[in-house]
Structures are given as C-alpha cells and as structure tokens.
Scaffold this motif. Structure first.
Motif, PDB file in Angstrom:
ATOM      1  N   LEU A 143      11.470  -7.475 -48.897  1.00 54.89           N
ATOM      2  CA  LEU A 143      11.496  -8.169 -47.405  1.00 54.89           C
ATOM      3  C   LEU A 143      11.254  -7.058 -46.549  1.00 54.89           C
ATOM      4  CD1 LEU A 143      13.951 -11.194 -48.071  1.00 54.89           C
ATOM      5  CD2 LEU A 143      11.444 -11.393 -47.322  1.00 54.89           C
ATOM      6  N   THR A 144      11.977  -5.857 -46.845  1.00 50.55           N
ATOM      7  CA  THR A 144      11.971  -4.956 -45.806  1.00 50.55           C
ATOM      8  C   THR A 144      10.647  -4.265 -45.585  1.00 50.55           C
ATOM      9  OG1 THR A 144      14.144  -4.303 -46.657  1.00 50.55           O
ATOM     10  CG2 THR A 144      12.845  -2.483 -45.471  1.00 50.55           C
ATOM     11  N   ASP A 145       9.822  -4.290 -46.874  1.00 48.77           N
ATOM     12  CA  ASP A 145       8.574  -3.591 -46.906  1.00 48.77           C
ATOM     13  C   ASP A 145       7.542  -4.559 -46.416  1.00 48.77           C
ATOM     14  OD1 ASP A 145       9.325  -1.086 -47.484  1.00 48.77           O
ATOM     15  OD2 ASP A 145       9.250  -1.310 -49.705  1.00 48.77           O
ATOM     16  N   LYS A 146       7.681  -5.721 -46.165  1.00 53.14           N
ATOM     17  CA  LYS A 146       6.739  -6.750 -45.930  1.00 53.14           C
ATOM     18  C   LYS A 146       5.758  -6.643 -44.727  1.00 53.14           C
ATOM     19  CE  LYS A 146       5.799 -11.674 -46.480  1.00 53.14           C
ATOM     20  NZ  LYS A 146       5.029 -11.740 -47.703  1.00 53.14           N
ATOM     21  N   PHE A 147       6.538  -5.807 -43.828  1.00 52.42           N
ATOM     22  CA  PHE A 147       5.840  -5.699 -42.513  1.00 52.42           C
ATOM     23  C   PHE A 147       6.116  -3.979 -42.205  1.00 52.42           C
ATOM     24  CE2 PHE A 147       6.419 -10.045 -42.239  1.00 52.42           C
ATOM     25  CZ  PHE A 147       5.226 -10.486 -41.861  1.00 52.42           C
ATOM     26  N   PRO A 148       5.321  -3.456 -41.526  1.00 55.56           N
ATOM     27  CA  PRO A 148       5.667  -2.057 -41.182  1.00 55.56           C
ATOM     28  C   PRO A 148       6.547  -1.753 -40.202  1.00 55.56           C
ATOM     29  CG  PRO A 148       3.394  -2.484 -40.424  1.00 55.56           C
ATOM     30  CD  PRO A 148       3.873  -3.732 -41.171  1.00 55.56           C
ATOM     31  N   GLY A 149       7.404  -0.539 -40.183  1.00 53.43           N
ATOM     32  CA  GLY A 149       8.294  -0.599 -39.111  1.00 53.43           C
ATOM     33  C   GLY A 149       9.479   0.049 -39.422  1.00 53.43           C
ATOM     34  N   SER A 150       9.766  -0.150 -40.650  1.00 53.54           N
ATOM     35  CA  SER A 150      11.293   0.100 -41.212  1.00 53.54           C
ATOM     36  C   SER A 150      11.639   1.684 -41.461  1.00 53.54           C
ATOM     37  CB  SER A 150      11.623  -0.720 -42.421  1.00 53.54           C
ATOM     38  OG  SER A 150      12.959  -0.150 -43.098  1.00 53.54           O
ATOM     39  N   THR A 151      12.546   2.136 -41.073  1.00 63.94           N
ATOM     40  CA  THR A 151      12.987   3.479 -41.335  1.00 63.94           C
ATOM     41  C   THR A 151      13.948   3.640 -42.413  1.00 63.94           C
ATOM     42  OG1 THR A 151      14.809   3.428 -40.025  1.00 63.94           O
ATOM     43  CG2 THR A 151      12.615   4.188 -38.853  1.00 63.94           C
ATOM     44  N   VAL A 152      14.155   2.530 -43.359  1.00 67.70           N
ATOM     45  CA  VAL A 152      15.203   2.650 -44.231  1.00 67.70           C
ATOM     46  C   VAL A 152      14.801   3.938 -45.383  1.00 67.70           C
ATOM     47  CG1 VAL A 152      16.229   1.514 -46.041  1.00 67.70           C
ATOM     48  CG2 VAL A 152      16.101   0.245 -44.022  1.00 67.70           C
ATOM     49  N   ASP A 153      13.477   3.682 -45.860  1.00 68.91           N
ATOM     50  CA  ASP A 153      13.154   4.590 -46.911  1.00 68.91           C
ATOM     51  C   ASP A 153      13.566   5.940 -46.620  1.00 68.91           C
ATOM     52  OD1 ASP A 153      11.805   5.310 -49.281  1.00 68.91           O
ATOM     53  OD2 ASP A 153      10.239   5.956 -48.089  1.00 68.91           O
ATOM     54  N   ALA A 154      13.433   6.199 -45.236  1.00 68.86           N
ATOM     55  CA  ALA A 154      13.494   7.807 -44.640  1.00 68.86           C
ATOM     56  C   ALA A 154      14.928   8.134 -44.378  1.00 68.86           C
ATOM     57  CB  ALA A 154      12.537   8.296 -43.526  1.00 68.86           C
ATOM     58  N   SER A 155      15.859   6.887 -44.415  1.00 69.02           N
ATOM     59  CA  SER A 155      17.131   7.016 -43.958  1.00 69.02           C
ATOM     60  C   SER A 155      18.021   7.255 -45.369  1.00 69.02           C
ATOM     61  CB  SER A 155      17.711   6.064 -43.196  1.00 69.02           C
ATOM     62  OG  SER A 155      16.489   5.783 -41.943  1.00 69.02           O
ATOM     63  N   LEU A 156      17.732   6.824 -46.305  1.00 70.90           N
ATOM     64  CA  LEU A 156      18.721   6.670 -47.409  1.00 70.90           C
ATOM     65  C   LEU A 156      19.314   8.041 -47.993  1.00 70.90           C
ATOM     66  CD1 LEU A 156      17.168   3.858 -49.338  1.00 70.90           C
ATOM     67  CD2 LEU A 156      19.238   3.756 -48.177  1.00 70.90           C
ATOM     68  N   LYS A 157      20.337   7.819 -48.333  1.00 78.33           N
ATOM     69  CA  LYS A 157      21.261   9.062 -49.089  1.00 78.33           C
ATOM     70  C   LYS A 157      21.872   8.398 -50.278  1.00 78.33           C
ATOM     71  CE  LYS A 157      24.689  12.638 -48.605  1.00 78.33           C
ATOM     72  NZ  LYS A 157      25.951  13.197 -47.463  1.00 78.33           N
ATOM     73  N   ALA A 158      21.492   9.005 -51.375  1.00 75.64           N
ATOM     74  CA  ALA A 158      21.676   8.272 -52.683  1.00 75.64           C
ATOM     75  C   ALA A 158      23.042   9.129 -53.212  1.00 75.64           C
ATOM     76  CB  ALA A 158      20.654   8.415 -53.822  1.00 75.64           C
ATOM     77  N   VAL A 159      23.975   8.167 -54.064  1.00 76.74           N
ATOM     78  CA  VAL A 159      25.024   9.015 -54.560  1.00 76.74           C
ATOM     79  C   VAL A 159      25.173   8.113 -55.996  1.00 76.74           C
ATOM     80  CG1 VAL A 159      27.606   9.342 -54.609  1.00 76.74           C
ATOM     81  CG2 VAL A 159      26.406   9.454 -52.383  1.00 76.74           C
ATOM     82  N   PRO A 160      24.641   8.715 -57.105  1.00 74.86           N
ATOM     83  CA  PRO A 160      24.609   8.415 -58.372  1.00 74.86           C
ATOM     84  C   PRO A 160      26.066   8.217 -58.994  1.00 74.86           C
ATOM     85  CG  PRO A 160      23.082   9.989 -58.317  1.00 74.86           C
ATOM     86  CD  PRO A 160      23.813  10.117 -56.983  1.00 74.86           C
TER      87      PRO A 160
END
Length: 276
Positions: A143-160
């Motif tokens: 749903l986040t990717d269904k339309f352009p404009g989200s910055t989530v992908d560039a914002s995530l910081k992962a902690v395994p």
C-alpha cells in the motif's frame, strides 16, 4: 521500493514473533459533577491506536481535548510486532470496554484496528488518521508503494534481532524532514528519540481475515502533505472503503500532533453521526 528493501533486510524467511506485551490503557474520568472515575452514560469511549515509529504520547494533545469534552479515552499500546498478534491484543482491550466505542487509528494503527474491530458490535465508527485502510491479502509495504511519494524506503534504519526478525526505525537524522516537517524542530527531535520500532514482519506480512470497514462506518482524515503514506494512497483506500473524508492541506504524517483541534473535531463528527 519498500517491499524490496524490507525483503533484502531479512532474507527469504522470517519467523513471526508472538507478542506478549502489556497493554497500557489511559482511562479518563467522567466530566459530570460527582462522576469522577465513571464513563459518561451518553458518550462513547474513544480508543486511540498509535502506529509504527511512535507511541501513545503523540496523542497527548488529542486526549486533553477529548477529555475536556467529557469523553472517556483509552490509549492502546500497540506492540508493533505482527498484525495478528497486535490485533489480538487490541481486540482483548476492546472486549474489556463496556458500551459504544469509536476506534481511532494512526498509520499502521489503522491496519491493526481494521482486523481487531471485526465482529465487535460495540465499535460504532472507525476513524483513520493518516492511516492505512487495508483489504484482506494486502501488506503495508504494498500500500505504501502503490503511489509515488513515500520516503519510507530512504528513511528506514534496521536493527536485526537474534531470532531473525528485524526491528525498523525511522532514522532520527531524517525524522523531521520525512515524518513530521510541520512540527517544531525540538518537538520532532523528541518524537524521533522516543519512537518505537515496528518489525519487518508487521510491514510485509499479508493481512488476513475480514476487514472491519466492510461492516462499520469509516472516516478518513487525510494528511495533505504526507511523506510516509502518499495522499494519493490515502485517497485511494478511503474511496474504496466508502469513508467520510476530510483533507488537511499541508499536514504531515503526524497530522494529529500538528492539527489536534482538527483531529478532535473530526473524531467528534464521527461520534455525532454514528452514536446518537
């Protein structure tokens, strides 16, 4: 794309965590004279469900206004571990509340309440605040990717984590720019520090079961300058759900913090139209 990004972070297989996190409920007193500690007989309980990268403190200004207007309020602690377990905890909380309920969810909180409210006859309205309104089988990432404009992908910081699951945060360095640009810098900095992570499972796992908006009237407060859930995605989901819609121009993903009066007015509209 966020879905590809999350898949790359965790590999092909991830175990689902069974969340056993305590519920934090904030209940309020009766506004009537002599009625402290008892819910007003003529007002529904407002249950607030926070989303990912947040906690219930973001609702403070909304809670203050609702309680001043005499509403009993409960702020649900959303574990942010996986939709089925998160929804089960919210469902248990809803079952403990007597009388009518108006359920309010922000962001991922919309996903959780859409599952948790199904079949609960006390829930009279679903209020989505810059939130996902999913259909069965969809994922937050889709749903986040269904339309352009989200910055989530560039914002995530992962902690395994040791069990193979990955906790995901919004990088504090970009939190204000991407998550809350309409908040003062000092406030956004605090929210970036106190944010709680969501797991990759919660954001990529297909949503199962009937969604409550098919049978419960829904309302959608759309944040017009949202950089997390694009406004186009919010409009798409609210139209599909047949929601009553209001758009807040220029508002960020944290519209309920930057525009608490508008948010409360919208919630109270849902109350008037569904519980009287």
């Amino acid at each position: 794309m966020i879905s590809k990004r999350l898949t790359a972070l965790v590999g092909a297989s991830v175990a689902v965590v069974a969340a056993c996190v305590s519920m934090l409920a904030v209940t309020t007193a009766d506004a009537r004279p002599g009625g402290r500690g008892h819910a007003p007989a003529d007002k529904p309980t407002i249950v607030l469900v926070h989303g990912a990268f947040a906690d219930s403190s973001g609702f403070n200004a909304v809670i203050q206004r609702l309680t001043k207007d005499g509403y009993p309020v409960v702020a649900a602690a959303n574990p942010l571990r996986a939709v089925p377990s998160d929804a089960a905890q919210l469902s248990a909380l809803l079952d403990s509340i007597k009388g009518p309920i108006v359920l309010v969810g922000h962001s991922y909180g919309g996903v959780v309440m859409s599952t948790a409210a199904t079949g609960n006859k006390n829930v009279k309205a679903l209020v989505y605040v810059a939130a996902y309104i999913p259909e069965t089988g969809e994922t937050v990432a889709q749903l986040t990717d269904k339309f352009p404009g989200s910055t989530v992908d560039a914002s995530l910081k992962a902690v395994p984590l040791p069990d193979g699951v990955v906790d995901l945060y919004i990088d504090p360095a970009v939190f204000r720019a991407n998550f809350a640009p309409d908040l003062p810098a000092k406030d956004a900095a605090l929210y970036s520090i106190t944010q709680r992570p969501a797991t990759n499972v919660a954001l990529t796992e297909p949503i199962l079961g009937e969604q409550a908006w098919h049978t419960i009237r829904s309302y959608a407060l759309i944040s017009g300058a949202d950089k997390i859930i694009p406004p186009a995605a919010q409009r798409y989901m609210s139209k599909r759900a047949g929601s009553t819609v209001q758009t807040v121009k220029g508002a960020s993903h944290m519209v309920f913090v930057s525009h608490p009066d508008t948010t409360v007015s919208f919630i109270e509209r849902a109350v008037r139209e569904t519980t009287r």
